[in-house]
Motif scaffolding. Structure first.
Motif, PDB file in Angstrom:
ATOM      1  N   VAL A   1      26.094 -29.052   5.081  1.00  0.00           N
ATOM      2  CA  VAL A   1      24.699 -29.420   5.333  1.00  0.00           C
ATOM      3  C   VAL A   1      24.551 -30.232   6.617  1.00  0.00           C
ATOM      4  CG1 VAL A   1      24.006 -29.221   2.927  1.00  0.00           C
ATOM      5  CG2 VAL A   1      24.779 -31.426   3.793  1.00  0.00           C
TER       6      VAL A   1
ATOM      7  N   ALA B   1      21.996 -28.939   9.217  1.00  0.00           N
ATOM      8  CA  ALA B   1      20.933 -29.857   9.635  1.00  0.00           C
ATOM      9  C   ALA B   1      20.936 -30.035  11.149  1.00  0.00           C
ATOM     10  CB  ALA B   1      21.092 -31.203   8.937  1.00  0.00           C
TER      11      ALA B   1
ATOM     12  N   PHE C   1      17.107 -26.024   7.978  1.00  0.00           N
ATOM     13  CA  PHE C   1      16.215 -26.161   6.829  1.00  0.00           C
ATOM     14  C   PHE C   1      14.746 -26.083   7.255  1.00  0.00           C
ATOM     15  CE2 PHE C   1      20.139 -28.589   5.919  1.00  0.00           C
ATOM     16  CZ  PHE C   1      20.639 -27.752   4.933  1.00  0.00           C
TER      17      PHE C   1
ATOM     18  N   ILE D   1      21.118 -37.440   4.222  1.00  0.00           N
ATOM     19  CA  ILE D   1      21.809 -36.649   3.201  1.00  0.00           C
ATOM     20  C   ILE D   1      22.296 -37.598   2.116  1.00  0.00           C
ATOM     21  CG2 ILE D   1      23.775 -35.135   2.726  1.00  0.00           C
ATOM     22  CD1 ILE D   1      23.692 -34.405   5.756  1.00  0.00           C
TER      23      ILE D   1
ATOM     24  N   VAL E   1      18.259 -34.007   2.842  1.00  0.00           N
ATOM     25  CA  VAL E   1      18.974 -33.080   1.967  1.00  0.00           C
ATOM     26  C   VAL E   1      19.453 -33.920   0.792  1.00  0.00           C
ATOM     27  CG1 VAL E   1      20.913 -31.508   1.717  1.00  0.00           C
ATOM     28  CG2 VAL E   1      19.699 -31.642   3.902  1.00  0.00           C
TER      29      VAL E   1
ATOM     30  N   PHE F   1      15.214 -30.641   1.411  1.00  0.00           N
ATOM     31  CA  PHE F   1      16.036 -29.586   0.805  1.00  0.00           C
ATOM     32  C   PHE F   1      16.705 -30.190  -0.413  1.00  0.00           C
ATOM     33  CE2 PHE F   1      19.776 -26.844   0.383  1.00  0.00           C
ATOM     34  CZ  PHE F   1      19.200 -25.580   0.523  1.00  0.00           C
TER      35      PHE F   1
END
Length: 335
Positions: free
Chosen positions: A121, A125, A130, A242, A267, A289
């Protein structure tokens, strides 16, 4: 082999075949006497009580009852708890330490899939995947190059909060990439951070200077709401947060407000509460996300946790110390 020590499974029975598929279960049977058909969730049941009284090893997983004094009083021969999962906080009580039990956890094995998820991710990212996916669904045309001027992973500034087992694996996985990585962890000095491939920064400075912030601190009293309203406000416009740790580390109201504003993206594999209620606005934001707590071991990755327990059993039955022992003092700074 009647001289083999006795062991007992204690967990949600549905997890047993995932954690211990046949080849792994066969190795356990060779090491200890264990009824593979008995998986205990209630130690007070008559058959469970008989097995517990004989057990030297308790092989635990998600769904195991808390090991309080009453459980330990019924287990006079117990000498080790081998946890085929991550944190032992909800399982082990003070009575376990007073009894002198060996406690082992598969948390290191569970760190790998979390780190792999995080690496994936971070790189996505960095390409703004996303947000661009949402835009591409609305406007199915290739965006002009000028729109992508701030995207890319060449020199992107990544901030890692917590040199936990997961945090360290993330740092290891990030090394081959052309990223500028910073780390905040109060238990790490500059030399150790450099050895991990990161620049050590105070938390506020890390937040101010990172384009992607990934949270890997443990859930302990000192980290509760560590990203509060003031600290979330330090994260630069357009940055991505994240979280694969725990939702309690972030103020959920302040985070929701920041994400609704569109100032930053996120995320989130973990949230508070978990799961989010159906009417949470986070379900519908294009800059958010969400995944349903899947960064840790799932599916065929669970067998890696069972394999860790087998390795620990091999050590202990041979009279050697376990490789992944958890001690009471560890709980001041690990999950």
């Amino acid at each position: 082999m009647h001289d083999r020590p006795a062991a007992l499974f204690a967990m949600n029975p549905e997890n047993l075949p995932l954690l211990f598929p046949p080849p792994v279960l066969d190795r356990i049977v060779q090491l200890v006497r264990i009824d593979t058909e008995m998986v205990v969730q209630d130690f007070t049941r008559p058959a469970a009580a008989v097995a517990l009284a004989e057990a030297e090893f308790l092989i635990t997983g998600w769904g195991c009852p808390r090991l309080d004094e009453s459980v330990l009083d019924a287990a006079p021969r117990l000498r080790a708890v081998l946890h085929a999962a991550g944190s032992i906080r909800g399982l082990v009580t003070e009575a376990c330490w007073e009894r002198g039990l060996i406690v082992s956890s598969a948390v290191h094995a569970n760190a790998l899939p979390v780190a792999e998820y995080t690496l994936a991710v971070i790189l996505l990212a960095g390409k703004d995947v996303f947000a661009l996916r949402e835009r591409y669904q609305r406007e199915p045309v290739y965006p002009p190059v000028l729109d992508l001027i701030n995207q890319g992973n060449n020199g992107r500034r990544i901030g890692i909060i917590g040199a936990s087992r997961v945090g360290r694996r993330v740092l290891e996985l990030l090394r081959p990439f052309d990223l500028r990585v910073s780390l905040h962890d109060p238990y790490v000095d500059e030399a150790e951070a450099a050895a991990l491939g990161a620049r050590l920064l105070p938390l506020d400075e890390l937040l101010r200077t990172s384009q992607i912030v990934s949270l890997h601190a443990p859930e302990i009293p000192a980290t509760y709401r560590m990203l509060d309203r003031e600290r979330l406000a330090l994260i630069p416009d357009g940055a991505v947060l994240i979280n694969t740790s725990r939702g309690s580390l972030i103020d959920p109201v302040a985070l929701t407000e920041e994400l609704i504003s569109g100032r930053i993206g996120a995320v989130l594999d973990v949230t508070e509460p978990e799961p989010l209620p159906g009417d949470s606005p986070l379900h519908h934001l294009s800059n958010v996300f969400l995944t349903p707590h899947i960064a840790g071991s799932v599916g065929n990755e669970l067998a890696r946790l069972g394999g860790t327990v087998v390795a620990e059993l091999e050590h202990l039955t041979a009279g050697r110390p376990p490789s992944h022992q958890v001690r009471r003092t560890d709980l001041t700074h690990v999950a």
